[in-house]
Design an enzyme around this catalytic site. Structure first.
Site, PDB file in Angstrom:
ATOM      1  N   GLU A 186      26.485  -5.227 -13.150  1.00  0.00           N
ATOM      2  CA  GLU A 186      25.079  -6.090 -13.068  1.00  0.00           C
ATOM      3  C   GLU A 186      24.913  -6.405 -14.420  1.00  0.00           C
ATOM      4  OE1 GLU A 186      22.763  -4.332  -9.788  1.00  0.00           O
ATOM      5  OE2 GLU A 186      23.271  -5.954  -8.422  1.00  0.00           O
ATOM      6  N   GLU A 255      28.737  -6.673  -3.903  1.00  0.00           N
ATOM      7  CA  GLU A 255      27.718  -5.272  -2.807  1.00  0.00           C
ATOM      8  C   GLU A 255      26.793  -6.517  -1.803  1.00  0.00           C
ATOM      9  OE1 GLU A 255      24.847  -3.669  -5.393  1.00  0.00           O
ATOM     10  OE2 GLU A 255      26.903  -2.861  -6.409  1.00  0.00           O
TER      11      GLU A 255
HETATM   12  C1  GAL Z   1      22.174  -2.899  -7.275  1.00  0.00           C
HETATM   13  C2  GAL Z   1      23.815  -1.900  -7.951  1.00  0.00           C
HETATM   14  C3  GAL Z   1      23.563  -0.748  -7.182  1.00  0.00           C
HETATM   15  C4  GAL Z   1      22.670  -0.118  -6.269  1.00  0.00           C
HETATM   16  C5  GAL Z   1      22.023  -1.432  -5.421  1.00  0.00           C
HETATM   17  C6  GAL Z   1      20.954  -1.099  -4.992  1.00  0.00           C
HETATM   18  O1  GAL Z   1      22.368  -3.974  -7.867  1.00  0.00           O
HETATM   19  O2  GAL Z   1      24.906  -2.495  -8.314  1.00  0.00           O
HETATM   20  O3  GAL Z   1      24.951  -0.030  -8.033  1.00  0.00           O
HETATM   21  O4  GAL Z   1      21.639   0.288  -7.288  1.00  0.00           O
HETATM   22  O5  GAL Z   1      22.289  -2.385  -6.508  1.00  0.00           O
HETATM   23  O6  GAL Z   1      21.571   0.348  -4.003  1.00  0.00           O
END
Ligand code: GAL
Length: 842
Positions: A186, A255
């Site tokens: 990110e 994600e």
């Molecule tokens: C995303 C990040 C993850 C985790 C998630 C929240 O932005 O890439 O590593 O932190 O948020 O759980």
């Protein structure tokens, strides 16, 4: 007939693709085009799930991976945790929970692929975002920007990991399971803030990664300008709107948040599976081809690995596999059904772009057609409130609000995201060891001068402790003149302490006077309280506690912790006295830590006393107890509800920080409707209760006898309430609508075995070793409520209970067709009926 042949051949193709993924690692290659990742030259729709290896034990890994496979995943995704692997510069650690190669090989043995997110920045609510703390002290370093020392360290660690997995032949290009890697994490928003140096660093990172020549594609998530050939991917609760930055890159979702993390002091977030499956189906219907669930198993932040600060020890995440590795139902089952439904569409999906037809103001069809004749349709109703009846082809389809139906032959619905066929389960914690015989050891506040050093003024905490411990003592003295007015009128002076965080206990003359702490949103704290001082010298001891280092935010590595002041005393004859710039002594860590009291060897070096002689709620107290073996193999948890704040160990292994006294205040835990846009504040539980009460004790950390449980309590608690419990299924529920579409019925019809669709079935399964002992609730009609709290509606079939008692009681698992004839007379003709049932497992 033609349709049947097309469906059969589609089915054969799916089976062939699945088989080839299991058997042929051979000389396969991974490539991509605009539509999908291709493995062995075959475009694939891939389901992936995050399982972070150090958040469970190696003994749990095979079972977690197997359950992920049964849940329909093709890929396991994990970050690589730099600070776990290189605790000191150049000293590497790849054992136990950090045995990365073992983890990858287990995934391979299960026949799944791996997506390795090397980072090495991880974020992940992990301590310091995965960076080793020593990195901060490399001269001239600045993290995640165009900075020489940082880039050198990053290249060195990334190359170390790539070479290690290459040596083990773990990349798919070498016949291994790793099909994708990730560099950075990110970085887009950070780059935007930093401007030119950010851009230069992103380009450098991309090139550095590609030059490592892994033979498989690299991705960068949330990085709109990811340089070619790196694929930029999406992270979020929804990603259907996302398009990669080049037409030749596939649309990937790295994600898909299955829930959200818990912070101490916050309520526990959850995400309804109807909305999660809707977001996934929406992504696929808009041309997406890779989805990773973050998290599929969240697990536990053992030891001091939680980031934040204030991230809880549990990283359960409301994931399809719960913290303990048990199926979270109906989430796991409903996603499994979704994956099967989408896999049936795979031949049509990978053939090209869909045709989109409007079916109403908020309704759409996405139709995928392959040259082979395969056809798959997704019918969507985006309306958040209303059902919709849509006409498509020669048929009408009933769509619940905020839902998508999947038709793998463009005719029959096999799945709707808002109609759950999978069972739900209610879990319970069953006490197995209560009433430990505690011995205590009093942590000392101060006295011996050896381990102290003294300075003028206040020191930053992380610089001082190097994060080797959560604890730093700030010690000073306050001299009170016998003529101070407050000594006679008892208008006590006010001590004010400003701290950069994260928690603070204030002791005067070795007595706990007060406590203050921050939160994830604002880790800073101010202690301001009346203090009873006496004439002469008063010892002031401040115990400052770090609760995990930040893992995200602009230059989070520069954030301070500890008492930075000012520290002042007001209400004296002289008015206000500033204590900031006087002499302060420091002690890093606790005496009990130096003595290793948490370990078997360390704990035997001091004399412990029977807890009966200790006043209740005493601060700074070590407790220890032993217990013998526990039969069975259910996961275990320890209930810390009568304690306050501290850390807990079993046989020398750290279970983590506990802070059950930090209650979840301020959230709204009222009922939450799956329909409508989700965010992490929408669906919450545990309001006004402890953010975390139960702490996972991995079975593999126990011995057959003589297990040592050690607790360090900072604040004061009653250890007699501590208990150890087994986590098991209490009851299972089904919640099925009359004529609810099911994949099995479609397959029966498609194979020509039946002419008419069969009624759906309610499937109930207790855990292995359990049986259905009774039926707590059953109603075919118009029942209401949710699993654990069902109630009858105005329409109820008289035989509802009899049917389930007859079909299910005494069995581990049973299936009951939801057909009128089974339940006797129609209790309410012309009304759409449903069945709710809850069966007790013992
Ligand atoms: C995303 C990040 C993850 C985790 C998630 C929240 O932005 O890439 O590593 O932190 O948020 O759980």
């Amino acid at each position: 007939m033609g349709l049947k042949i097309a469906m059969c051949s589609a089915f054969v193709l799916v089976v062939m693709v699945l088989l080839s993924s299991l058997i042929s690692w051979g000389s396969a290659t991974v490539s991509y085009d605009y539509r999908a990742i291709s493995i062995n030259g075959q475009r694939r729709i891939l389901f992936s799930g995050s399982i972070h290896y150090p958040r469970s034990t190696p003994e749990m890994w095979p079972d977690l991976i197997q359950k992920a496979k049964e849940g329909g995943l093709d890929v396991i995704q994990t970050y690589v945790f730099w600070n776990g692997h290189e605790p000191e510069p150049g000293k590497y650690y790849f054992e136990e929970r950090y045995d990365l190669v073992k983890f990858i090989k287990l995934v391979q043995q299960a026949g799944l692929y791996v997506h390795l997110r090397i980072g090495p920045y991880a974020c992940a609510e992990w301590n310091f975002g995965g960076f080793p703390v020593w990195l901060k002290y490399v001269p001239g370093i600045s993290f995640r920007t165009n900075n020489g020392p940082f880039k050198d360290a990053m290249r060195k660690f990334t190359a170390k990991i790539v070479n290690m997995v290459k040596a083990e032949k773990l990349y798919e290009s070498q016949g291994g399971p790793i099909i994708l890697s990730q560099i950075e994490n990110e970085y887009g928003p950070v780059e935007y803030e930093l401007g030119a140096p950010g851009r230069a660093y992103a380009e450098w990172a991309a090139k550095m990664a590609v030059d490592l020549d892994t033979g498989v594609p690299w991705i960068m998530c949330k990085q709109d300008d990811a340089p070619d050939p790196i694929i930029n991917t999406c992270n979020g609760f929804y990603c259907d709107y996302f398009s990669p930055n080049k037409v030749q890159k596939p649309k990937m979702w790295t994600e898909a948040w299955t829930g959200w993390f818990t912070e101490f002091g916050g309520p526990v977030p959850y995400r309804p599976v109807e909305d999660l499956s809707f977001s996934v189906a929406k992504f696929i219907q808009k041309g997406g081809s890779f989805i990773n669930y973050y998290m599929y198993h969240g697990g536990t932040n053992f030891g001091r690995t939680a980031g934040g600060p204030f991230i809880a020890t549990s990283y359960d995440y409301d994931a399809p596999l719960d913290e303990y590795g048990l199926l979270r139902q109906p989430k796991w089952g409903h996603l499994k059904d979704l994956h099967r439904a989408i896999k049936l569409c795979e031949p049509a999906l990978v053939s090209g772009d869909p045709t989109v037809i409007s079916l109403g103001s908020y309704q759409e069809a996405h139709i995928f057609k392959a040259k082979s004749g395969a056809c798959a349709a997704f019918l969507a109703n985006y309306d958040q409130h209303s059902f919709s009846m849509v006409a498509y082809g020669n048929m009408h389809y009933h769509l619940p609000p905020w839902s998508i139906s999947i038709l793998p032959d463009c005719e029959n619905t096999v799945y709707n995201t808002a109609r759950i066929g999978a069972q739900s389960a209610q879990m319970k914690m069953k006490p197995v060891v209560k009433g430990f015989s505690w011995l205590t050891y009093n942590e000392e506040i101060s006295s011996s001068n050896e381990s102290f050093f003294t300075t003028i003024g206040l020191m930053e905490q992380i610089n001082t402790t190097r994060d080797n411990t959560d604890y730093l003592w700030y010690l000073t003295e306050v001299e009170i003149d016998p003529n101070e007015g407050f000594l006679t009128d008892e208008k006590w002076p006010i001590l004010t302490v400003l701290s950069a965080g994260h928690a603070l206990h204030v002791f005067i003359e070795e007595k706990l006077t007060g406590t203050a702490y921050g939160s994830l949103e604002n880790p800073r704290l101010t202690f301001s309280q009346e203090v009873k001082l006496s004439s002469g010298i008063n010892k002031l001891s401040l115990l400052s506690i770090a609760v995990g280092l930040p893992n995200v935010g602009p230059h989070f590595e520069t954030w301070n912790a500890g008492v930075l002041g000012p520290v002042s005393l007001s209400g004296l004859n002289e008015g206000k006295r500033d204590l900031t710039w006087q002499k302060w002594s420091y002690k890093v860590g606790l005496k009990g830590e130096a003595l290793n009291l948490h370990s078997l060897s360390g704990s035997s070096t001091v004399e412990w006393i029977e807890s009966a002689y200790v006043t209740e709620r005493q601060p700074l107290m070590w407790y220890k107890a032993t217990f013998d073996s526990l039969d069975g193999n259910e996961p275990l948890a320890i209930d810390m509800n009568t304690m306050s704040k501290g850390q807990v160990w079993i046989n020398g292994q750290s279970i983590g920080r506990y802070w059950n006294q930090y209650k979840a205040l301020g959230g709204n835990c009222s009922a939450c409707n799956y329909s409508g846009w989700f965010d992490e504040k929408k669906c919450l539980s545990n309001c006004n209760e402890a953010s975390q009460r139960w702490y996972h004790v991995p079975r593999s950390w126990l011995y057959p006898s003589g297990n040592l449980l050690v607790v360090f309590e900072e604040w004061g608690g009653n250890p007699d309430g501590i208990l150890l419990a087994k986590r098991e299924v209490e009851s299972v529920c089904a919640n099925i609508y009359e004529w609810q579409p099911t994949l099995v019925n479609w397959q029966m019809k498609a194979s020509g075995k039946v002419n008419e669709p069969l009624p759906p079935k309610a499937h109930l399964s207790c855990a292995p070793g359990q049986k259905i002992s009774s039926i707590k609730f059953a109603s075919f009609g118009t029942p209401e409520g949710f699993c654990g709290n069902f109630s009858q509606g105005s329409c109820h079939a008289f035989h509802s209970y009899d049917v389930f008692e007859q079909y299910c009681v005494g069995l581990q698992t049973c299936s009951v067709p939801i057909a009128l004839e089974i339940f006797g007379e129609d209790p309410c003709p012309d009304v759409m009926k449903k069945l709710f049932v809850e069966a007790i497992c013992t």
